[in-house]
Scaffold this motif. Structure first.
Motif, short mmCIF file in Angstrom:
data_model
loop_
_atom_site.label_atom_id
_atom_site.label_comp_id
_atom_site.label_asym_id
_atom_site.label_seq_id
_atom_site.Cartn_x
_atom_site.Cartn_y
_atom_site.Cartn_z
N UNK A 76 -3.43 -6.46 1.79
CA UNK A 76 -2.11 -6.42 2.42
C UNK A 76 -1.92 -5.03 3.00
N UNK A 77 -1.75 -4.96 4.31
CA UNK A 77 -1.57 -3.67 4.98
C UNK A 77 -0.16 -3.61 5.52
N UNK A 78 0.62 -2.67 5.03
CA UNK A 78 2.03 -2.53 5.42
C UNK A 78 2.75 -3.88 5.37
N UNK A 79 2.46 -4.63 4.33
CA UNK A 79 3.18 -5.89 4.12
C UNK A 79 2.55 -7.10 4.77
N UNK A 137 -9.39 -0.19 9.01
CA UNK A 137 -8.13 0.55 8.98
C UNK A 137 -8.32 1.85 9.73
N UNK A 138 -7.43 2.07 10.69
CA UNK A 138 -7.60 3.20 11.62
C UNK A 138 -6.54 4.27 11.44
N UNK A 139 -5.47 3.95 10.69
CA UNK A 139 -4.40 4.95 10.58
C UNK A 139 -3.74 4.89 9.20
N UNK A 140 -2.89 5.86 8.92
CA UNK A 140 -2.19 5.91 7.64
C UNK A 140 -1.44 4.59 7.40
N UNK A 141 -1.49 4.09 6.16
CA UNK A 141 -0.77 2.85 5.88
C UNK A 141 -0.65 2.64 4.38
N UNK A 142 0.13 1.62 4.03
CA UNK A 142 0.18 1.17 2.64
C UNK A 142 -0.83 0.05 2.50
N UNK A 143 -1.65 0.13 1.46
CA UNK A 143 -2.70 -0.87 1.30
C UNK A 143 -2.67 -1.45 -0.10
N UNK A 144 -2.67 -2.77 -0.16
CA UNK A 144 -2.77 -3.44 -1.46
C UNK A 144 -3.98 -4.37 -1.41
N UNK A 145 -4.86 -4.24 -2.40
CA UNK A 145 -6.02 -5.14 -2.46
C UNK A 145 -5.60 -6.38 -3.25
N UNK A 146 -5.80 -7.55 -2.66
CA UNK A 146 -5.35 -8.78 -3.30
C UNK A 146 -6.51 -9.49 -3.99
N UNK A 147 -6.30 -9.86 -5.24
CA UNK A 147 -7.29 -10.63 -6.00
C UNK A 147 -6.70 -12.00 -6.32
N UNK A 148 -7.43 -12.74 -7.13
CA UNK A 148 -6.94 -14.08 -7.48
C UNK A 148 -5.67 -14.01 -8.32
N UNK A 149 -5.39 -12.83 -8.86
CA UNK A 149 -4.17 -12.69 -9.65
C UNK A 149 -2.91 -12.68 -8.78
N UNK A 150 -3.07 -12.27 -7.50
CA UNK A 150 -1.91 -12.25 -6.61
C UNK A 150 -1.82 -13.58 -5.86
N UNK A 151 -0.56 -14.00 -5.63
CA UNK A 151 -0.30 -15.25 -4.92
C UNK A 151 -1.06 -15.29 -3.58
N UNK A 152 -0.98 -14.19 -2.82
CA UNK A 152 -1.60 -14.19 -1.50
C UNK A 152 -3.12 -14.16 -1.58
N UNK A 153 -3.65 -13.60 -2.68
CA UNK A 153 -5.09 -13.60 -2.89
C UNK A 153 -5.58 -15.02 -3.14
#
Length: 643
Positions: A38-41, A50-66
């Motif tokens: 998930x990059x900036x939501x 990824x080319x610029x500053x951002x918020x990054x979340x790595x999604x696994x099977x534990x996350x709904x979106x993963x």
RNA sequence: GCCAAUGUAGCUCAGUUGGCAGAGCGGCUCAUUCGUAAUGAGCAGGUCAGCGGUUCGAAUCCGCUCAUUGGCUCCA
């Protein structure tokens, strides 16, 4: 570039690294478990650079979106397998859902159970090949050319707004139109299972062609899949439609008809207990009981608007064209109670008027809709209509919600319910009263009340009643299907149609507000929910049979009868089985019925004045004095009857 | 309403290429008076969901209807 991680830490990474590379750099384990990012939501593929500053979340099977990324890829793998086996199949859509995924296919012959096995086998092959998924983009024209011959994909492409990117995902010989995201390769779909075949209309409209849908689910490990399937099986053991029949709460009969369950003594007893509880509670909260006819002339429903909005759902007697009187069985109680309101003049001092009724209702559901006790053609609603001044509506709304919460707590279901704020849709002109301004003000009012109370609710468009918005209390059955169990509605339309008024303090006639509500829902559906919630082991206070007494010898029958009479006199619901044989079998039978208490007595107990007590959930409590058992039982009943 | 699956005794189920409709459990009767499912003997219980067709013959093959079940649509 600076990457803000989900825990708030900021780390420096080399420009142009992919989300997966960053995940691996963070930890080997995370790199392995990562499914999407998930990059900036925004949820994206792990391959995203990824080319610029951002918020990054790595999604696994534990996350709904993963999970959804994995399931979505699984649906592509399934579609690929289907095309390998049935090249003539046309693909429609195949999303991830709450519990897995599906794909809709247009095939000349619907799939059979054997086909599912074949498809699973082919999917395993595709997974074993660990084919990478590649994302690419096409122009609208290129995409239309690419999906030439597939009207479904063409329709989807044509509906995308100009300038929107059209992305496709390719895995080996399979390419699908898809917004993504997906996992990196088919090998990630390790443990999957195709669960069922169903018909489904294209785009959910009955006007469209019916496609063949395959449902499935997937996990990271075989053990997780096995665990899920086991839970699914256990849930279905609680199915009220199976258990409710086995435990003799209800039955059906072909000659009686569809959607017309016969409530048997045990079911009827539980409903009676609930009904007495609800009616007493409502009386103490200022409700007035009414009893109104089960049918009325069509004129009444024409005033209310039900004739226009609901005619297909009503049982109608008499043919207008033959000059006969036309009557209809009532599908709801509202117009009848409104006529009671109108039978007298009302001052603002009289309000609120809270009319309640345990109300049998009749709705002519179409044949495919009926289901056990949940969707039936005749049901009994704990219905009420509160007629109040605009100043009172907020307070009355809250009072109703307080009653509903109290009843839910008494039933022990408050944690199993979700709240849905059901709003209208301006697009669905046929379904709703045409007064956009009133819709807006009423919805704003209801929302402000919900927010003030601090309720955790979900908003849903196009789910309102035709006369106003609703707060629906939703329950999920053992198949994961959601149904409304109770409802609370603010009606802005019917007071005017019925010309209902009250005289205000300034001497002017004014329109009251009306709240429609059910307190415990309809008894049939609520019983179904309780059977599933408690797996048939009804809480002591509502159990149709609280104690079963079993004799071991004929000599102990008299002794048990004596104690049964004492229990009965104290209001305990009991039965006595005097067959003095097969004691083990009788105990097992009683346990199978999930009875709260099983009492056994033979010569020894009769002589000692004791009883052998077995309590549901706690097993054998051993021998105790009969007096002690009785006071223990009465204490327990009293404790649970005070809410 | 639409797409599918299913329907044999109260329950769980067997019934082969079309050839006398069965078992276990439960129920009832008699004997047994028994201690945490299975005592013995006997009896009853079926329009094989219904209707029609094919056939010398249908639980079995075909068609229609009804009911049950999972979805879709609709809905409390």
């Amino acid at each position: 570039m600076k990457i803000t991680l989900f825990d708030g830490n900021v780390k420096e990474f080399e420009n142009g690294m992919s989300a997966l590379e960053i995940a691996k750099a963070l930890s080997q384990k995370l790199g392995k478990k990562a499914l999407a990012a998930k990059i900036d939501g925004n949820v994206v593929d792990l391959s995203t650079k990824i080319e610029k500053d951002c918020k990054l979340e790595i999604l696994t099977f534990e996350e709904e979106d993963g999970k959804k990324a994995l399931w979505h890829t699984a649906s592509h793998v399934m579609a690929q397998a289907v095309l390998h086996l049935y090249p003539e199949a046309k693909l429609a859509i195949g999303p991830a859902i709450d519990t897995g995924f599906y794909y809709d296919f247009d095939v000349p012959e619907p799939f059979t159970a054997e086909d599912l096995t074949k498809i699973e086998k082919e999917m395993k092959r595709i997974v074993a090949q660990n084919i990478p998924l590649e994302r690419f983009e096409l122009s609208r024209q290129e995409a239309l050319d690419f999906f030439k011959g597939n009207p479904y994909k063409q329709e989807l492409i044509n509906e995308l707004t100009e300038g929107e990117t059209i992305s496709l995902y390719k895995q080996g010989d399979f390419t699908d139109l898809c917004a993504g995201p997906h996992v990196m390769s088919t090998g990630k779909v390790k443990a999957f299972k195709l669960l069922s075949i169903a018909g489904a209309y294209w785009r959910g409209s009955e006007k469209n062609k019916m496609l063949t849908r395959i449902y499935g689910t997937a996990f990271e490990k075989q053990e997780e899949l096995a665990e899920y399937l086991k839970k699914l099986k256990e849930a279905r053991e609680r199915d009220h439609n199976k258990l409710g029949r086995e435990l003799k709460f209800f039955t059906t009969n072909e000659a009686v008809g569809q959607g017309l369950p016969l409530i048997m003594p045990k079911g009827a007893k539980t409903i009676q207990i609930l009904q007495r509880f609800v009616e007493d509670e409502e009386e103490s909260r200022g409700y007035l009981l009414t009893k109104t006819p089960y049918m009325a002339k069509s004129d009444l429903y024409k005033i209310s608007g039900h004739w226009d909005h609901y005619k297909d759902g009503m049982f109608i007697i008499g043919d207008e064209e033959k000059g006969e009187e036309v009557l209809a069985l009532r599908p709801m109680t509202c117009p009848f109670q409104y006529m009671i309101y109108k039978a007298e003049h009302h001052s603002y001092r009289d309000l609120p008027m809270r009319y309640t009724e345990t109300s049998p209702l009749f709705r002519n559901e179409s044949s495919g809709e009926m289901h056990g006790l949940i969707r039936v053609r005749q049901f009994t609603l704990a219905d009420a209509h509160i007629i109040c001044t605009p100043e009172q509506v907020a307070e009355e709304f809250k009072a109703v919600l307080d009653l509903i919460v109290y009843i839910m707590k008494s039933l022990g279901i408050e944690d199993d319910i979700t709240y849905r704020f059901s709003k209208w849709s301006p697009l669905n002109k046929e379904k709703y009263l045409d007064d956009p301004e009133a819709w807006e003000t009423t919805q704003v009012l209801m929302k402000s009340l919900l927010d003030e109370i601090g309720l955790n609710y979900k908003e849903a468009d196009d789910e309102a009643a035709f006369y106003g918005p609703k707060l629906d209390l939703q329950f999920k059955n053992v198949f994961g299907k959601e149904d409304t169990i109770m409802t609370l509605q603010i009606d802005f339309g019917l007071a005017e149609r019925f010309d209902m008024v009250y005289v205000d303090s300034d001497g002017e006639k004014k329109r009251p507000y009306i709240i429609h509500r059910s307190s415990i829902g309809c008894y049939e559906r609520t019983l179904a929910m309780l059977i599933e919630k408690y797996a048939g082991a009804m809480p002591l206070w509502m159990a149709p049979e609280q104690v079963r007494l079993l004799s071991i010898t004929d000599r102990s029958v008299e002794y048990l009868k004596e104690w049964q009479n004492k229990l009965k006199a104290a209001g305990v619901r009991t039965s006595l089985d005097i067959r003095s044989e097969k004691i083990g079998y009788k105990i097992r039978e009683a346990r199978g019925e999930r009875l709260p208490y099983i009492i056994v007595a033979g010569d020894k107990e009769a002589e000692n004045g004791t009883l052998a007590v077995r309590k549901r959930g706690e097993g054998d409590l051993g021998e105790m004095s009969a007096e002690k058992f009785m006071s223990m039982l009465l204490g327990e009943i009293a404790e649970k009857s005070i809410f």
